[in-house]
Design an enzyme around this catalytic site. Sequence first.
Site, PDB file in Angstrom:
ATOM      1  N   ASP A  62     -16.093  12.796  20.032  1.00 58.69           N
ATOM      2  CA  ASP A  62     -16.659  12.245  21.275  1.00 58.69           C
ATOM      3  C   ASP A  62     -18.068  12.790  21.493  1.00 58.69           C
ATOM      4  O   ASP A  62     -18.300  13.616  22.372  1.00 58.69           O
ATOM      5  CB  ASP A  62     -15.699  12.641  22.427  1.00 58.69           C
ATOM      6  N   TYR A  95       0.973  -5.872  46.345  1.00 63.06           N
ATOM      7  CA  TYR A  95       2.043  -6.341  45.462  1.00 63.06           C
ATOM      8  C   TYR A  95       1.596  -7.250  44.329  1.00 63.06           C
ATOM      9  O   TYR A  95       2.371  -7.516  43.419  1.00 63.06           O
ATOM     10  CB  TYR A  95       3.173  -6.983  46.273  1.00 63.06           C
ATOM     11  N   HIS A 105      11.707 -19.612  56.082  1.00 63.29           N
ATOM     12  CA  HIS A 105      11.304 -19.118  54.759  1.00 63.29           C
ATOM     13  C   HIS A 105      11.993 -19.948  53.695  1.00 63.29           C
ATOM     14  O   HIS A 105      13.082 -20.474  53.920  1.00 63.29           O
ATOM     15  CB  HIS A 105      11.695 -17.635  54.605  1.00 63.29           C
ATOM     16  N   GLY A 106      11.395 -20.069  52.539  1.00 61.17           N
ATOM     17  CA  GLY A 106      12.039 -20.738  51.408  1.00 61.17           C
ATOM     18  C   GLY A 106      13.247 -19.915  50.959  1.00 61.17           C
ATOM     19  O   GLY A 106      13.266 -18.694  51.126  1.00 61.17           O
TER      20      GLY A 106
HETATM   21  C1  SPV Z   1     -13.745  10.495  28.863  1.00 61.61           C
HETATM   22  O1  SPV Z   1     -12.640  10.033  29.131  1.00 61.61           O
HETATM   23  O2  SPV Z   1     -14.322  10.288  27.783  1.00 61.61           O
HETATM   24  C2  SPV Z   1     -14.464  11.322  29.846  1.00 61.61           C
HETATM   25  C3  SPV Z   1     -13.692  12.112  30.803  1.00 61.61           C
HETATM   26  O3  SPV Z   1     -15.671  11.371  29.789  1.00 61.61           O
HETATM   27  S1  SPV Z   1     -13.485  13.669  30.110  1.00 61.61           S
HETATM   28  O4  SPV Z   1     -12.877  13.522  28.802  1.00 61.61           O
HETATM   29  O5  SPV Z   1     -12.675  14.460  31.000  1.00 61.61           O
HETATM   30  O6  SPV Z   1     -14.825  14.286  29.960  1.00 61.61           O
HETATM   31 MG    MG Z   2     -16.496  10.593  28.039  1.00 60.57          MG
END
Ligand code: SPV
Ligand code: MG
Length: 432
Positions: free
Chosen positions: A205, A44, A90-91
């Site tokens: 990327d 929690y 308990h409070g």
């Molecule tokens: C990212 O989040 O950059 C990863 C996971 O490497 S994936 O995009 O699924 O490759």
């Molecule tokens: Mg990645």
Amino acid sequence: MNKKVYIAISADILHHGHINLIKKASEYGKLTVGVLTDEAIATYKRLPVLNYDQRKFIIENIEGVDEVVKQETLDYTENLEKIRPDIVVHGDDWLDNNQQQTRNKVITTLSQWNGKLIEIPYTKGVNIDKLNTLVNDSTGMPETRRTQLRRLLELKPIVKTMEAHNGLSALVVENAKIKKDERIERFDAMWLSSLTDSTAKGKPDIELVDMTSRLKTIDEIMEVTTKPIILDGDTGGEIEHFTFNVRTLERIGVSAVIIEDKIGLKKNSLYGTEVEQTQDSIEHFTQKIRAGKKAQITEDFMIIARIESLILEKGMDDALTRAKAYTEAGADGIMIHSRKSDPTEIFTFCDKFTEYNSQIPIVVVPTAFNKVYEEELVEHGVNIVIYANHLIRSAYPAMMETAELILENNRCHEADKKCLSIKEILSLIPDK
Ligand code: SPV
Ligand code: MG
């Protein structure tokens, strides 16, 4: 004076309110204190700063306490049925704190043996919010933050991890919570995705957003949050660079880095075999893991090896052979990735790997196999689930829709309905 009295506390931040409660409760008879276990507290709120044994030691040395027992859930029933106290104290604050259901259950359980609940006025002057802020400030410090992932892995059936790519998205991960029955559900950790960190900068990327830039994002996030961070370390780069980076990450308080067994120009895994991608040799990748582990200074930091065999269609045997080799080289966890919508191959891998070694944590990223529930992942031995890109994927269409609405109408009135009010945006980030 020989009545049996019971109270339950977590006592992570011990304050005068607790002492008051113990003092009053002990006046009714022989006092047993149920100290909530770390697991119970983690269901929690944030992890306790002190662990169960430390908290137990403190409580059993407080005047008026006769005995300390473990309370393993927020629910009192199990302990009450075992101890059968005449009185629970308990409070009177729990009605305001959404604990109505727990309270009702205490009353019905006690009624089985004519026990009663005594509620005493909540001690004035306890500013729990202020105390929590102080603790949060300290849990954000590198030493404390870094240890948290290993602690969570011990306590939680699955560590729920959500991507963050800047301060604001990290605040969403830090603060998002929902109530399910009496439980509060939150994310446990943050994923510093290479995909979303790059996307947020308008870049592909492909390891183009370099470590210096990634470290800036981490710093921005660390400034405003406390949850542990798992860094997507891409390929880890050159071995000689990786060892330096491991130390930097440790020093700033990152808990884990995940590196993938690819070499050369890395592209996002979700392209699969549609683009040219080369898997690293076992020999070279294990060398990288070994060098990273050797460079590491603390016990806390984790180097997790990510296997791309299923992504690159190299087969289950290859994935398992690599998992064993990487584990033997010292990897602290294995991430297995797949871009199939059917999770069968992930389950098969997890079952087989768990048979081989059930101690090494398994990480999965269910972007493609998105119908799978966390409970199923737990059944197959998964320890960390990463929702790797969902905040940025939901933010982008919302931003685009707003932009188009303004273009369509030549004014911003229509777009307003899609937006936070000015009052809300001004108070979103308090200027404390
Ligand atoms: C990212 O989040 O950059 C990863 C996971 O490497 S994936 O995009 O699924 O490759
Ligand atoms: Mg990645």
